[in-house]
Design a protein around this motif. Structure first.
Motif, mmCIF file in Angstrom:
data_model
loop_
_atom_site.group_PDB
_atom_site.id
_atom_site.type_symbol
_atom_site.label_atom_id
_atom_site.label_comp_id
_atom_site.label_asym_id
_atom_site.label_seq_id
_atom_site.Cartn_x
_atom_site.Cartn_y
_atom_site.Cartn_z
ATOM 1 N N ALA A 14 0.768 -1.311 0.031
ATOM 2 C CA ALA A 14 0.008 0.134 -0.273
ATOM 3 C C ALA A 14 0.675 1.298 -0.021
ATOM 4 O O ALA A 14 0.483 2.406 -0.431
ATOM 5 C CB ALA A 14 -0.972 0.022 1.136
ATOM 6 N N ASN A 15 2.202 1.143 0.606
ATOM 7 C CA ASN A 15 3.057 2.439 0.719
ATOM 8 C C ASN A 15 3.812 2.232 -0.461
ATOM 9 O O ASN A 15 4.963 3.194 -0.448
ATOM 10 C CB ASN A 15 3.726 2.435 1.873
ATOM 11 C CG ASN A 15 2.641 2.669 2.960
ATOM 12 O OD1 ASN A 15 1.792 3.416 2.982
ATOM 13 N ND2 ASN A 15 2.911 2.293 4.425
ATOM 14 N N ARG A 16 3.936 1.482 -1.349
ATOM 15 C CA ARG A 16 4.825 1.166 -2.440
ATOM 16 C C ARG A 16 4.756 2.266 -3.637
ATOM 17 O O ARG A 16 3.446 2.338 -4.052
ATOM 18 C CB ARG A 16 4.726 -0.066 -3.014
ATOM 19 C CG ARG A 16 5.931 -0.449 -3.870
ATOM 20 C CD ARG A 16 5.895 -1.896 -4.220
ATOM 21 N NE ARG A 16 7.069 -2.307 -5.115
ATOM 22 C CZ ARG A 16 6.947 -3.161 -5.911
ATOM 23 N NH1 ARG A 16 5.848 -3.990 -6.023
ATOM 24 N NH2 ARG A 16 7.942 -3.488 -6.727
ATOM 25 N N VAL A 17 5.638 3.154 -3.989
ATOM 26 C CA VAL A 17 5.969 3.856 -5.230
ATOM 27 C C VAL A 17 7.061 3.326 -6.176
ATOM 28 O O VAL A 17 8.076 3.244 -5.468
ATOM 29 C CB VAL A 17 5.966 5.338 -4.664
ATOM 30 C CG1 VAL A 17 6.065 6.132 -6.199
ATOM 31 C CG2 VAL A 17 4.868 5.573 -4.012
ATOM 32 N N GLU A 37 12.468 3.266 -6.189
ATOM 33 C CA GLU A 37 11.496 2.672 -5.428
ATOM 34 C C GLU A 37 11.630 3.197 -4.133
ATOM 35 O O GLU A 37 12.583 2.443 -3.243
ATOM 36 C CB GLU A 37 11.570 1.229 -5.693
ATOM 37 C CG GLU A 37 10.460 0.514 -4.831
ATOM 38 C CD GLU A 37 10.241 -0.974 -5.113
ATOM 39 O OE1 GLU A 37 9.602 -1.610 -4.264
ATOM 40 O OE2 GLU A 37 10.891 -1.501 -5.974
ATOM 41 N N PRO A 38 11.428 4.440 -3.737
ATOM 42 C CA PRO A 38 11.600 4.961 -2.538
ATOM 43 C C PRO A 38 11.208 4.044 -1.340
ATOM 44 O O PRO A 38 10.250 3.387 -1.614
ATOM 45 C CB PRO A 38 11.229 6.326 -2.498
ATOM 46 C CG PRO A 38 9.872 6.244 -3.613
ATOM 47 C CD PRO A 38 10.353 5.302 -4.384
ATOM 48 N N PRO A 39 11.836 4.235 -0.229
ATOM 49 C CA PRO A 39 11.488 3.471 1.017
ATOM 50 C C PRO A 39 9.961 4.022 1.406
ATOM 51 O O PRO A 39 9.590 5.154 1.196
ATOM 52 C CB PRO A 39 12.302 3.760 2.181
ATOM 53 C CG PRO A 39 12.951 5.053 1.533
ATOM 54 C CD PRO A 39 13.059 4.835 0.073
ATOM 55 N N PRO A 40 9.119 3.379 2.272
ATOM 56 C CA PRO A 40 7.782 3.591 2.659
ATOM 57 C C PRO A 40 7.824 5.091 3.489
ATOM 58 O O PRO A 40 6.836 5.994 3.117
ATOM 59 C CB PRO A 40 7.275 2.780 3.623
ATOM 60 C CG PRO A 40 8.078 1.443 2.984
ATOM 61 C CD PRO A 40 9.614 1.921 2.669
ATOM 62 N N ASP A 41 8.805 5.491 4.035
ATOM 63 C CA ASP A 41 8.822 6.850 4.862
ATOM 64 C C ASP A 41 9.083 7.829 4.104
ATOM 65 O O ASP A 41 8.829 9.074 4.329
ATOM 66 C CB ASP A 41 10.032 6.752 6.072
ATOM 67 C CG ASP A 41 11.358 6.545 5.620
ATOM 68 O OD1 ASP A 41 11.525 6.161 4.202
ATOM 69 O OD2 ASP A 41 12.351 6.814 6.290
ATOM 70 N N ASP A 42 9.313 7.589 2.612
ATOM 71 C CA ASP A 42 9.701 8.808 1.754
ATOM 72 C C ASP A 42 8.607 8.819 0.594
ATOM 73 O O ASP A 42 8.397 9.556 -0.167
ATOM 74 C CB ASP A 42 11.101 8.662 0.997
ATOM 75 C CG ASP A 42 11.540 9.915 0.519
ATOM 76 O OD1 ASP A 42 10.825 10.983 0.958
ATOM 77 O OD2 ASP A 42 12.395 9.899 -0.362
ATOM 78 N N THR A 43 7.330 8.166 0.826
ATOM 79 C CA THR A 43 6.266 7.747 0.002
ATOM 80 C C THR A 43 5.552 9.305 -0.081
ATOM 81 O O THR A 43 5.199 9.579 -1.238
ATOM 82 C CB THR A 43 5.461 6.657 0.371
ATOM 83 O OG1 THR A 43 6.136 5.645 0.381
ATOM 84 C CG2 THR A 43 4.096 6.641 -0.362
ATOM 85 N N ALA A 44 5.287 9.775 0.762
ATOM 86 C CA ALA A 44 4.636 11.044 0.958
ATOM 87 C C ALA A 44 5.112 11.925 -0.151
ATOM 88 O O ALA A 44 4.583 12.687 -0.870
ATOM 89 C CB ALA A 44 4.431 11.705 2.314
#
Length: 105
Positions: A14-17, A37-44
């Motif tokens: 769900a947090n994957r970009v 493919e950034p880490p989930p904490d950088d998704t925003a």
């Protein structure tokens, strides 16, 4: 034992970009590919970059002789694609491509 949400595979997806940029053309006709493919904490931050790009306003247009063509594909909660002539790689598009290239290096 309870696992944190970040260990839940559905939560991770769900947090994957994932953003790929392919550049073709130019004098040598070489093809280059970058992937981020950034880490989930950088998704925003990446969602914000993707949201600023005018995906629905991309018009097909020839690149012209010896010019680059940029193909951009973003997958998050949906899949978006755009193909831009080098002259149209401006503003939010340029920011997104630069971010992908920096993340891939």
């Amino acid at each position: 034992m309870d696992h944190p949400q970040s260990d839940d595979p559905q939560r991770r997806d769900a947090n994957r970009v994932v953003v790929t940029v392919t550049r073709t053309g130019g004098i040598a006709g070489r093809r280059r590919l970058w992937r981020a493919e950034p880490p989930p904490d950088d998704t925003a931050r990446w969602e914000e970059l993707l949201g600023r790009c005018p995906w629905d306003e991309v018009a097909a247009g020839g690149a012209g002789g010896d010019r680059f063509v940029w193909a951009i594909r973003a997958v998050d909660d949906r899949t978006r694609e755009a193909e831009l002539a080098d002259a149209r790689l401006q503003g939010p598009w340029r920011e997104l491509v630069d971010a992908v290239r920096a993340a891939a290096s």
